[in-house]
Design an enzyme around this catalytic site. Structure first.
Site, PDB file in Angstrom:
ATOM      1  N   GLU A 189       6.020   4.394   1.990  1.00 13.89           N
ATOM      2  CA  GLU A 189       4.783   5.183   2.429  1.00 13.89           C
ATOM      3  C   GLU A 189       5.265   6.420   3.311  1.00 13.89           C
ATOM      4  OE1 GLU A 189       1.021   4.789   5.816  1.00 13.89           O
ATOM      5  OE2 GLU A 189       3.172   3.535   6.046  1.00 13.89           O
TER       6      GLU A 189
ATOM      7  N   GLY B 296       2.231 -10.305  -4.175  1.00 13.84           N
ATOM      8  CA  GLY B 296       2.318 -11.387  -3.588  1.00 13.84           C
ATOM      9  C   GLY B 296       3.047 -12.565  -3.757  1.00 13.84           C
TER      10      GLY B 296
ATOM     11  N   ALA C 182       7.586  -7.147  -3.833  1.00 10.84           N
ATOM     12  CA  ALA C 182       8.382  -6.257  -2.721  1.00 10.84           C
ATOM     13  C   ALA C 182       9.547  -7.105  -2.446  1.00 10.84           C
ATOM     14  CB  ALA C 182       7.454  -6.109  -1.586  1.00 10.84           C
ATOM     15  N   ARG C 183       9.463  -7.962  -1.639  1.00  6.66           N
ATOM     16  CA  ARG C 183      10.667  -8.677  -1.158  1.00  6.66           C
ATOM     17  C   ARG C 183      11.645  -9.272  -1.908  1.00  6.66           C
ATOM     18  NH1 ARG C 183       8.457 -13.353   2.676  1.00  6.66           N
ATOM     19  NH2 ARG C 183       7.009 -13.209   0.885  1.00  6.66           N
TER      20      ARG C 183
ATOM     21  N   LYS D 264      -3.729   0.776  -2.487  1.00  6.64           N
ATOM     22  CA  LYS D 264      -3.278  -0.583  -2.180  1.00  6.64           C
ATOM     23  C   LYS D 264      -4.014  -1.025  -0.986  1.00  6.64           C
ATOM     24  CE  LYS D 264       0.862  -3.441  -2.090  1.00  6.64           C
ATOM     25  NZ  LYS D 264       1.300  -4.085  -0.707  1.00  6.64           N
TER      26      LYS D 264
ATOM     27  N   GLN E 160       3.330   7.328  -2.306  1.00  4.45           N
ATOM     28  CA  GLN E 160       2.410   6.671  -1.356  1.00  4.45           C
ATOM     29  C   GLN E 160       2.062   7.369  -0.082  1.00  4.45           C
ATOM     30  OE1 GLN E 160       2.429   2.990   0.884  1.00  4.45           O
ATOM     31  NE2 GLN E 160       0.947   2.183  -0.423  1.00  4.45           N
TER      32      GLN E 160
ATOM     33  N   CYS F 121      -0.972  -1.576   4.850  1.00  8.87           N
ATOM     34  CA  CYS F 121       0.127  -1.635   6.072  1.00  8.87           C
ATOM     35  C   CYS F 121      -0.395  -2.046   7.258  1.00  8.87           C
ATOM     36  CB  CYS F 121       0.835  -0.474   6.141  1.00  8.87           C
ATOM     37  SG  CYS F 121       2.354  -0.568   7.467  1.00  8.87           S
TER      38      CYS F 121
ATOM     39  N   MET G 292       7.907   0.080  -0.214  1.00 12.67           N
ATOM     40  CA  MET G 292       8.661  -0.456   1.122  1.00 12.67           C
ATOM     41  C   MET G 292       9.346   0.588   1.989  1.00 12.67           C
ATOM     42  SD  MET G 292      10.401  -4.010  -0.621  1.00 12.67           S
ATOM     43  CE  MET G 292      10.961  -3.341  -2.096  1.00 12.67           C
ATOM     44  N   VAL G 293       8.971   0.634   3.258  1.00 13.72           N
ATOM     45  CA  VAL G 293       9.447   1.540   4.260  1.00 13.72           C
ATOM     46  C   VAL G 293      11.015   1.114   4.312  1.00 13.72           C
ATOM     47  CG1 VAL G 293       9.501   2.229   6.671  1.00 13.72           C
ATOM     48  CG2 VAL G 293       7.334   1.508   5.460  1.00 13.72           C
TER      49      VAL G 293
END
Length: 303
Positions: free
Chosen positions: A36, A209, A232-233, A149, A81, A110, A12-13
């Site tokens: 990334e 996801g 992620a979230r 990914k 990454q 991305c 996650m950026v």
């Protein structure tokens, strides 16, 4: 690096910096991806030992900015990454960091404009020959495990075909985000299309996801057949999602994240961004705490 039956922190950026990776690992994440990092920037970096905090820093020559920070504690689980659109440049960047990380991952999912416009991220999905070139170049020249990914393509058949081509390059695992490039986070992840990929490959597939609670790890495993799951979230909002004993109160997780950010001298902008994301999900930035975070200029201000 083993990829079976793992709980994985997604890249996650601005979020996936060292303190957040250590936080996720503390709560139970087995593998933690860094944010990334673009190869153009990383090839200008040099490796330095930061004795004052015990970290290994990759510092951009000229600006002295820390582009990537890691430590020995995460050596066997951190994944670097890389954002790239060129095999030689990807290799040059990977060679700088490969001895200090568990694996190298190529971002092919991305959808953000800064990635796509540079031919990186999801732009690679339309260039299978370039994907092959990048992955085989890394695989041929490095002992470090290589992964990538991806996102879903227009049809499940297209995605399966691409996944098979990727498998033939010799990668150790493939992470699949169950959304297409045009999909938004609010669109449901298509677990059934991840299942098609799992059925077609023999290497581990990491399913990603719509994982928001610990029980969702098993739900997505059952639905896809994947043994490893990336989040992620769900982790951004509460990193203790990885804990089998259930989530901790988010305020406690928030404070622990800030404590680690201070300990590892994390970038203030990155720390603020991560705290704001946590608060926006659970509360509101218009309350006094949110306003004070917006005004903060140092880690001490945030504390």
């Amino acid at each position: 690096m083993e990829y079976e039956n793992k709980l994985v922190l997604a890249p996650m950026v601005r979020v996936g910096t060292l303190p957040f990776r250590l936080l996720a690992a503390q709560y139970g994440a087995d593998i933690t991806y860094g944010e990334e990092i673009i190869d153009h920037k990383f090839v200008k970096c040099e490796r330095r030992i930061n004795e004052s905090i015990g970290s290994i820093d990759f510092v951009e020559k000229g600006t002295e900015n820390v582009v990537f920070r890691t430590c020995n504690e995460e050596r066997n689980r951190v994944v670097f990454q890389i954002g790239t659109s060129d095999a030689v440049r990807a290799l040059t960047a990977a060679q700088i960091v490969c001895k200090d990380v568990a694996a190298i991952d190529v971002n092919m999912g991305c959808p953000k404009s800064f990635s796509i416009s540079g031919g990186m991220g999801a732009a690679l999905l339309a260039k299978p020959e370039l994907i092959h070139d990048i992955l085989t170049t890394l695989k041929r020249n490095l002992d470090t495990p290589i992964t990538c990914k991806i996102r879903l393509l227009k049809s499940s058949q297209d995605t399966v075909e691409l996944a098979r081509r990727i498998e033939r390059t010799g990668v150790s695992a493939l992470a699949v985000h169950g959304r297409k490039v045009a999909d938004r986070p609010r669109d449901p992840a298509k677990w059934s299309e991840i299942a098609d990929i799992v059925a077609a490959l023999s290497i581990p597939v990491i399913a990603n996801g719509d994982v928001f609670n610990y029980k969702d790890f098993q739900h997505i495993r059952d639905a896809t057949g994947a043994t490893s799951v990336m989040v992620a979230r769900g982790a951004l909002w509460n990193a203790s999602i990885f804990s089998p004993s259930g989530k901790l109160y988010w305020e406690d997780v928030k404070r622990e994240y800030l404590r680690k950010s201070i300990l590892w001298d994390n970038d203030v902008k990155s720390t603020k961004q991560t705290l704001k994301e946590m608060i926006m999900h659970h509360s509101c930035l218009e309350l006094p705490e949110g306003k004070a975070i917006n005004k903060s200029e140092t880690l001490a201000d945030l504390a």
